[in-house]
Design an enzyme around this catalytic site. Structure first.
Site, PDB file in Angstrom:
ATOM      1  CG  ASP A  11      14.128   2.050  -4.197  1.00  0.00           C
ATOM      2  OD1 ASP A  11      13.281   2.902  -3.853  1.00  0.00           O
ATOM      3  OD2 ASP A  11      14.919   1.518  -3.384  1.00  0.00           O
ATOM      4  NE  ARG A  16       7.412   3.334   3.851  1.00  0.00           N
ATOM      5  CZ  ARG A  16       8.213   2.743   2.972  1.00  0.00           C
ATOM      6  NH1 ARG A  16       8.469   1.450   3.077  1.00  0.00           N
ATOM      7  NH2 ARG A  16       8.746   3.424   1.973  1.00  0.00           N
ATOM      8  NE  ARG A  29       7.477   4.030  13.473  1.00  0.00           N
ATOM      9  CZ  ARG A  29       6.762   4.988  12.908  1.00  0.00           C
ATOM     10  NH1 ARG A  29       7.111   6.242  13.015  1.00  0.00           N
ATOM     11  NH2 ARG A  29       5.678   4.707  12.216  1.00  0.00           N
ATOM     12  CG  ASP A  31       9.730  11.891   3.614  1.00  0.00           C
ATOM     13  OD1 ASP A  31       8.672  12.554   3.603  1.00  0.00           O
ATOM     14  OD2 ASP A  31       9.900  10.889   4.330  1.00  0.00           O
TER      15      ASP A  31
HETATM   16  C1  LIG Z   1      11.988   1.472   4.646  1.00  0.00           C
HETATM   17  C2  LIG Z   1      11.083   2.595   5.065  1.00  0.00           C
HETATM   18  C3  LIG Z   1      10.153   2.375   6.095  1.00  0.00           C
HETATM   19  C4  LIG Z   1       9.307   3.401   6.501  1.00  0.00           C
HETATM   20  N1  LIG Z   1       8.376   3.144   7.495  1.00  0.00           N
HETATM   21  C5  LIG Z   1       7.487   4.093   7.844  1.00  0.00           C
HETATM   22  C6  LIG Z   1       6.487   3.832   8.821  1.00  0.00           C
HETATM   23  O1  LIG Z   1       6.411   2.770   9.374  1.00  0.00           O
HETATM   24  N2  LIG Z   1       5.638   4.815   9.157  1.00  0.00           N
HETATM   25  C7  LIG Z   1       5.696   6.052   8.564  1.00  0.00           C
HETATM   26  O2  LIG Z   1       4.880   6.913   8.887  1.00  0.00           O
HETATM   27  N3  LIG Z   1       6.614   6.327   7.628  1.00  0.00           N
HETATM   28  C8  LIG Z   1       7.520   5.391   7.253  1.00  0.00           C
HETATM   29  N4  LIG Z   1       8.479   5.654   6.309  1.00  0.00           N
HETATM   30  C9  LIG Z   1       8.539   7.009   5.741  1.00  0.00           C
HETATM   31  C10 LIG Z   1       7.414   7.253   4.807  1.00  0.00           C
HETATM   32  O3  LIG Z   1       7.261   6.186   3.901  1.00  0.00           O
HETATM   33  C11 LIG Z   1       7.713   8.534   4.102  1.00  0.00           C
HETATM   34  O4  LIG Z   1       7.865   9.564   5.073  1.00  0.00           O
HETATM   35  C12 LIG Z   1       6.606   9.008   3.185  1.00  0.00           C
HETATM   36  O5  LIG Z   1       5.840   7.962   2.685  1.00  0.00           O
HETATM   37  C13 LIG Z   1       7.215   9.797   2.027  1.00  0.00           C
HETATM   38  O6  LIG Z   1       7.800   8.880   1.152  1.00  0.00           O
HETATM   39  P1  LIG Z   1       8.927   9.177   0.090  1.00  0.00           P
HETATM   40  O7  LIG Z   1       8.554   8.379  -1.109  1.00  0.00           O
HETATM   41  O8  LIG Z   1       9.163  10.611  -0.081  1.00  0.00           O
HETATM   42  O9  LIG Z   1      10.243   8.589   0.764  1.00  0.00           O
HETATM   43  P2  LIG Z   1      10.617   7.128   1.234  1.00  0.00           P
HETATM   44  O10 LIG Z   1       9.426   6.341   1.601  1.00  0.00           O
HETATM   45  O11 LIG Z   1      11.672   7.309   2.259  1.00  0.00           O
HETATM   46  O12 LIG Z   1      11.247   6.445  -0.072  1.00  0.00           O
HETATM   47  C14 LIG Z   1      12.518   6.802  -0.593  1.00  0.00           C
HETATM   48  C15 LIG Z   1      12.993   5.697  -1.499  1.00  0.00           C
HETATM   49  O13 LIG Z   1      14.168   6.145  -2.180  1.00  0.00           O
HETATM   50  C16 LIG Z   1      15.084   5.077  -2.266  1.00  0.00           C
HETATM   51  N5  LIG Z   1      16.430   5.677  -2.404  1.00  0.00           N
HETATM   52  C17 LIG Z   1      17.093   6.439  -1.502  1.00  0.00           C
HETATM   53  N6  LIG Z   1      18.278   6.833  -1.992  1.00  0.00           N
HETATM   54  C18 LIG Z   1      18.370   6.311  -3.234  1.00  0.00           C
HETATM   55  C19 LIG Z   1      19.364   6.371  -4.251  1.00  0.00           C
HETATM   56  N7  LIG Z   1      20.490   7.058  -4.066  1.00  0.00           N
HETATM   57  N8  LIG Z   1      19.137   5.722  -5.408  1.00  0.00           N
HETATM   58  C20 LIG Z   1      17.984   5.043  -5.615  1.00  0.00           C
HETATM   59  N9  LIG Z   1      17.013   4.945  -4.675  1.00  0.00           N
HETATM   60  C21 LIG Z   1      17.187   5.582  -3.517  1.00  0.00           C
HETATM   61  C22 LIG Z   1      14.870   4.321  -0.956  1.00  0.00           C
HETATM   62  O14 LIG Z   1      15.306   2.988  -1.066  1.00  0.00           O
HETATM   63  C23 LIG Z   1      13.354   4.425  -0.777  1.00  0.00           C
HETATM   64  O15 LIG Z   1      12.679   3.339  -1.368  1.00  0.00           O
HETATM   65  C24 LIG Z   1       9.375   4.664   5.879  1.00  0.00           C
HETATM   66  C25 LIG Z   1      10.306   4.891   4.852  1.00  0.00           C
HETATM   67  C26 LIG Z   1      11.156   3.868   4.431  1.00  0.00           C
HETATM   68  C27 LIG Z   1      12.142   4.103   3.299  1.00  0.00           C
END
Ligand SMILES: Cc1cc2nc3c(=O)[nH]c(=O)nc-3n(C[C@H](O)[C@H](O)[C@H](O)COP(=O)(O)OP(=O)(O)OC[C@H]3O[C@@H](n4cnc5c(N)ncnc54)[C@H](O)[C@@H]3O)c2cc1C
Length: 426
Positions: free
Chosen positions: A37, A108, A186, A306
């Site tokens: 990450d 979160r 929010r 996502d």
């Molecule tokens: C900081 C943050 C806060 C959020 N807050 C909320 C909230 O309050 N309410 C809500 O409903 N949803 C929130 N979300 C979105 C929610 O978590 C996601 O929509 C859902 O949980 C799907 O998660 P995901 O793991 O696909 O993506 P995400 O939760 O977006 O995680 C993606 C991860 O990939 C990492 N990343 C990105 N690019 C790179 C790279 N090039 N190299 C290495 N790592 C990388 C990021 O640091 C992050 O930790 C938030 C997301 C983040 C990142």
């Protein structure tokens, strides 16, 4: 006895709920898992996030996690709907879906920490401050360039969020986000100021968590209280054409949020005005069309969460579907075996894509049901604002389903090797 994924090297990008779930589920099956990450630390960013009973079931399958989540999560038996002028509309009770399982709604950052700790306890190697800039694959391996170093594995699962860089290798081009036409103010805040105002003091009740939605033309305002009346989270979704990058940390301004509910009931203004300025985020809702595929040309890199499928918040399924991806991908890898990674990733995509697309559609219909409503009609038919709660979304065991359909999915792909997902959102 060796576990089914022993010897399989899995590289995961992104320690959000998609990446962490995938890591936990692959590790449980014996794989060597390394998770990169880019964040320098495990931050507490974010505010309220919702997990439906479909992902609640995943949390409950991880020893100790449900017990850790219970005290920090929101517990109410229904969502009270009111009109913009504070007229009571109706209450949507959750009792009707009790048999589908338990939901988890909370901060979160706090939920993330519990899941993170579970992954670490299982031996997932999480490397923070490790930014992936590039991906590569051959017929026999896949990998990523991390902080300038090439790291190879049998498979890469990229959960790098809405601004995913992994999409470029999967799609063969860089896709561009577009504005959804909406934005969300929010906040997650302490209830001290709410307690001081007779209009809002009831929200800080230490014995009852409240969940209230005020609805008006093209705006909705949802408020939830939790943690014995000490915490309050609200989200205000409104029309916004500004072309701003999606971010969780763009500052919001109380006066701007108040303007978005001009003419609404005094209680709505009072809640917004009780918000500390530094606890307000202005989040532009960026949208992307469904991708033509989630897997790379040589089928060793797959998008999860996502990165594969951003959700509108009104689906209330973004985080849940990300977790379902992780469980399904791990099961496909288990059933395919180390020698058949491409088969596993194709099956993962075919099992998940139609379900995810159907769930994404509910985000559009739910939003339009609230925002485009004729409020003369709503006042005469208050039940019309209730959220549709589909049992096919929520009463769903993604693990059982993946085990059940894996073999037939592989057969279907052999019979129809040119299969492509239907990507139509309408
Ligand atoms: C900081 C943050 C806060 C959020 N807050 C909320 C909230 O309050 N309410 C809500 O409903 N949803 C929130 N979300 C979105 C929610 O978590 C996601 O929509 C859902 O949980 C799907 O998660 P995901 O793991 O696909 O993506 P995400 O939760 O977006 O995680 C993606 C991860 O990939 C990492 N990343 C990105 N690019 C790179 C790279 N090039 N190299 C290495 N790592 C990388 C990021 O640091 C992050 O930790 C938030 C997301 C983040 C990142």
């Amino acid at each position: 006895m060796a576990k089914p994924c022993t010897g399989l090297k899995v590289a995961i990008v992104g320690a959000g709920f998609a990446g962490l779930t995938t890591a936990i589920e692959c590790r449980k099956r014996g794989a060597d898992v390394v998770l990169f990450d880019s964040s320098p630390s495990r931050r507490q960013l974010g505010d309220i996030i919702s997990f439906g009973s479909n992902s609640g079931r995943i949390f409950r399958s991880w020893p100790g996690v449900e017990e850790a989540l219970d005290p920090i999560c929101h517990h109410s038996d229904g969502l009270v709907f009111r009109a913009y002028d504070d007229d009571y509309l109706c209450t949507q009770k959750w009792g009707a879906e009790a048999d589908w399982g338990k939901r988890f709604n909370g901060h979160r950052g706090e939920i993330h920490e519990i899941v993170w700790n579970h992954a670490v306890d299982l031996g997932v190697d999480i490397r923070l401050g490790n930014k992936v800039t590039e991906y590569f694959e051959t017929e026999t391996e896949a990998g990523a360039v991390v902080n300038g170093e090439r790291i190879a594995a049998d498979v890469v699962l990229a959960g790098d969020g809405v601004r995913s860089t992994a999409r470029t290798i999967v799609l063969g081009f860089e896709d561009k986000p577009k504005s959804s036409g909406y934005a969300v103010y929010r906040s997650w805040m302490p209830t001290d100021k709410l307690k001081d105002n007779p209009l809002t003091a009831w929200l800080a009740d230490p014995n009852i968590d409240h969940h209230v939605g005020w609805l008006g033309p093209d705006v909705h305002f949802l408020v939830a209280t939790l943690q014995k009346g000490t915490a309050c989270s609200w989200v205000l979704t409104h029309k916004d054409e500004a072309d701003v990058e999606e971010s969780w940390s763009a500052p919001g301004y109380v006066e701007d949020a108040v303007k978005a509910v001009d003419g609404w009931a005094p209680i709505v203004h009072a809640i917004i005005r009780a918000t500390p300025e530094d606890a307000l985020v202005d989040w532009k809702l960026v949208f992307r069309d469904p991708l033509p595929t989630w897997i790379s040309p040589k089928r060793r890199i797959a998008l999860i969460g996502d990165a594969a499928h951003p959700f509108l918040p009104t689906s209330i399924q973004g985080a849940s579907q990300s977790m379902e991806d992780g469980v399904t991908a791990a099961i496909c890898l288990e059933l395919a075996g180390k020698g058949n990674v491409p088969e596993a990733l194709r099956a993962y995509e075919k099992i998940r894509y139609p379900r995810v697309l159907a769930t994404q559609r509910t985000g559009v219909t739910n939003r339009d049901n609230w925002h485009k409503a004729d409020f003369d009609y709503v006042k005469k038919n208050p039940e019309s604002v209730k959220l549709p709660r589909q049992d096919w979304v929520l009463n769903f065991d993604c693990s059982g389903h993946a085990y059940q359909v894996y073999a037939e999915t592989v057969e279907e792909l052999k019979e129809n090797p040119d299969w492509k997902p239907d990507t139509s959102l309408s």
